[in-house]
Write a protein that holds these residues in place. Structure first.
Motif, PDB file in Angstrom:
ATOM      1  N   GLU A  21       0.737  -1.014  -0.080  1.00 36.04           N
ATOM      2  CA  GLU A  21       0.100   0.275  -0.065  1.00 36.04           C
ATOM      3  C   GLU A  21       0.933   1.192   0.066  1.00 36.04           C
ATOM      4  N   LEU A  22       2.051   1.272   0.660  1.00 41.65           N
ATOM      5  CA  LEU A  22       3.040   2.200   0.664  1.00 41.65           C
ATOM      6  C   LEU A  22       3.913   2.322  -0.511  1.00 41.65           C
ATOM      7  N   TYR A  27       8.705   0.557  -0.906  1.00 40.58           N
ATOM      8  CA  TYR A  27       9.301   1.661   0.058  1.00 40.58           C
ATOM      9  C   TYR A  27      10.831   1.125   0.160  1.00 40.58           C
ATOM     10  N   VAL A  83       8.197   5.419   6.498  1.00 35.69           N
ATOM     11  CA  VAL A  83       7.472   3.956   6.428  1.00 35.69           C
ATOM     12  C   VAL A  83       7.598   3.259   7.718  1.00 35.69           C
ATOM     13  N   SER A 103       4.833   3.948  10.080  1.00 31.85           N
ATOM     14  CA  SER A 103       3.437   3.407   9.541  1.00 31.85           C
ATOM     15  C   SER A 103       3.493   1.904   9.779  1.00 31.85           C
ATOM     16  N   HIS A 104       4.650   1.087   9.720  1.00 31.35           N
ATOM     17  CA  HIS A 104       4.715  -0.211   9.987  1.00 31.35           C
ATOM     18  C   HIS A 104       4.378  -0.604  11.198  1.00 31.35           C
TER      19      HIS A 104
END
Length: 213
Positions: A141-142, A145, A152, A155-156
């Motif tokens: 979705e990112l 990366y 990132v 977000s993870h």
């Protein structure tokens, strides 16, 4: 012959009566009388989660940092603010992108050939070609990366916490080493530890390198 037929009719009647009685009995049962709609034991999770959270230390971060035996702790993540330290997720830091690393790393590794040479000969050879074609069964979705991107990483950690998993199993190579399709990334370990700490997650490092010579 008539006697045998009569016995068969009686047996059929009794069997039909048994089935009918069983069905009528099942219709009278309430959900609480039978099996739960949930898998066995799952209905206890909210209760156990709340109880074990209260038994944890006042600071969930402190519990994580000192590596206690607490299996659940209060957190801003996960269902009803609970994470489970007996649930592990494997995590890899070997990905790179042109934006952060000047090139794609690991997203572009070789097309893995079939083990049967006859079958492999009918498939293309070479490397994956990011960003459209990447070495993954699923598209992130990112986007493709870089593991070095702090946004990132944050977000993870947030996504892992939201899943209620409590432990990252970090794939690690010794300093200066990497797999055939990657580059050394041991310097990212401190950043992963810090990001996991802020989300009350634990980290377990495992070495993916084996010198069998």
């Amino acid at each position: 012959m008539a006697r045998l037929r009569r016995k068969a009719c009686v047996a059929l009647f009794l069997f039909t009566l048994f089935i009918f009685g069983t069905l009528m009995g099942l219709r009278t049962l309430k959900p609480t009388d039978g099996f739960s709609d949930l898998a066995p034991g799952l209905e206890l999770l909210p209760i156990l989660g709340g109880r074990m959270s209260r038994e944890a230390t006042a600071s969930p971060v402190q519990s994580h940092h000192h590596g206690g035996n607490t299996k659940t702790a209060l957190s801003n993540s996960g269902p009803k603010g609970t994470i489970f330290y007996d649930v592990h997720i494997f995590y890899y830091t070997w990905y790179g992108s042109p934006h952060m690393d000047g090139k794609y790393i690991h997203w572009d590794h070789i097309l893995v050939p079939h083990w049967d040479p006859k079958v492999a000969s009918s498939y293309p050879r070479g490397r994956h070609m990011p960003p459209e074609d990447i070495a993954s069964s699923f598209y992130p979705e990112l986007n493709p990366y870089s593991s070095r991107d702090p946004d990132v990483l944050e977000s993870h950690m947030e996504q892992i916490g939201a899943s209620a998993a409590g432990v990252l199993v970090l794939s690690w190579y010794p300093p200066g080493l990497a797999d055939d399709n990657g580059e050394p990334a041991e310097d990212l370990v401190p950043a992963v530890l810090d990001a996991a700490y802020t989300h009350n997650l634990k980290v377990k490092c495992i070495s993916t390198f084996c010198d069998c010579g």
